[in-house]
Design an enzyme around this catalytic site. Structure first.
Site, PDB file in Angstrom:
ATOM      1  N   LYS A  89     -10.052  -0.145   9.724  1.00  0.00           N
ATOM      2  CA  LYS A  89      -9.406   1.154   9.936  1.00  0.00           C
ATOM      3  C   LYS A  89     -10.318   2.343   9.590  1.00  0.00           C
ATOM      4  CE  LYS A  89      -4.603  -0.334   9.622  1.00  0.00           C
ATOM      5  NZ  LYS A  89      -3.273  -0.031   9.078  1.00  0.00           N
ATOM      6  N   ASP A 139       0.824   4.690  11.469  1.00  0.00           N
ATOM      7  CA  ASP A 139       1.511   4.098  10.305  1.00  0.00           C
ATOM      8  C   ASP A 139       2.374   5.139   9.592  1.00  0.00           C
ATOM      9  OD1 ASP A 139       0.373   1.584  10.645  1.00  0.00           O
ATOM     10  OD2 ASP A 139      -1.348   2.042   9.371  1.00  0.00           O
TER      11      ASP A 139
END
Ligand code: ATR
Length: 289
Positions: A66, A102
């Site tokens: 990420k 997210d």
């Protein structure tokens, strides 16, 4: 030729993204194939090049890529810039774009769960990437106070300092083993577990991150673990009369936001949820549980 999408991660164990995203693409009538793309760190740059060249129409990014993805893209969406992490890569006007859904997934699942975070006191367990997304979402939603508790307290302190620098909610950091945490739990309206304790196959699959006796009826307990659906923490919460929220909604909603980013279409959230649920049930049956 079908468009190709996928999720990159390493190791890429039992990811639900392919089943959930494929169900959505099919339901929308989009000619595309979404696959798991196990990608060791040295191979991640190749995947980003594949998106840039149009060989991949879009990718989801999971652990441990990420941060690398955030560094690799040309443009970062605001959420990705705040979190320093990207979970969704797309190509937009020839530029490689990174977003992080997210934060939205966490916040939207909480909202759909009927919790209004304005003025709330929250206790967040864990200090990894998921905790960071949860904390920013809670600050955005107007939480008054958050306590971050972690086994490695230095990581909790880092997150608290980060949040305070953003002039958002008042944030305090604690050791997960600090007895003062009991008081924080007693005062909290919301308890969020972002640790892997209680996760099937995780560090303590039968365990609780904090004692069951600390649960109380004024709490909403939100466990972002989705396997099992009822973690030991959620069971303890339910037994104490607390409201509970599992991790599946966050998973589905972050995936839905990724799909919308790539296709510009409204994601069929219910289709995605049913597909993810069915895959989890099948995995449980295969595991004999
Ligand atoms: P993610 O990005 O998904 O949040 P992570 O960065 O690996 O993943 O974070 C996992 C979290 O679970 C961390 O807060 C970790 O605590 P440490 O920072 O001390 O490692 C927590 N965790 C993992 N195993 C744990 C255990 N057995 N007991 C308590 N906390 C645990």
């Amino acid at each position: 030729m079908s468009a190709a999408y996928g999720v990159i991660g390493w190791p890429l164990g039992h990811t639900l993204s392919p089943v959930m995203q494929q169900a959505a693409l099919d339901a929308l009538g989009i000619d595309a194939v979404y696959t798991a793309l196990p990608t060791p760190p040295a191979q991640a740059p190749r995947r980003f090049r594949d998106v840039r060249a149009g060989r991949l129409a879009g990718i989801n990014v999971t652990i441990p890529h990420k941060r690398a993805a955030a560094a690799a893209v040309d443009d970062l969406a605001p959420a990705a810039a705040r979190l320093g992490a990207v979970n969704t890569v797309s190509l937009d006007g020839g530029r490689l774009c990174g977003d992080n859904t997210d934060l939205y997934g966490f916040a939207e699942a909480l909202r759909r769960g009927g919790f209004d975070a304005r003025g709330a006191r929250a206790l967040v367990l864990g200090a990894g990437g998921a905790a960071r997304a949860a904390l920013h979402a809670l600050a955005d939603a107007g939480a008054a106070q958050v306590v971050i508790a972690n086994r490695t307290p230095a990581r909790a302190r880092g997150l608290a300092a980060d949040l305070a620098a953003g002039a958002a909610a008042a944030a305090a950091a604690r050791d997960l083993a600090d007895p003062a945490l009991q008081r924080d739990a007693a005062r909290a309206d919301l308890l969020v577990n972002t640790t892997s304790v209680g996760m099937a196959g995780g560090p303590a699959p039968d365990g609780l991150p904090i004692p069951a006796a600390w649960m109380h009826a004024r709490l909403l307990v939100y466990d972002i673990v989705y396997r099992p659906a009822m973690t030991p923490l959620l069971t303890a919460a339910r037994d104490a009369g607390a409201r509970t929220l599992g991790g599946l909604d966050m998973l589905v909603l972050q995936g839905a936001a990724s799909l919308e980013r790539w296709t510009g279409r409204r994601a069929p959230v219910d289709v995605m949820r049913r597909a993810a649920r069915a895959a989890l049930d099948a995995a449980d049956t295969a595991a004999g549980g």
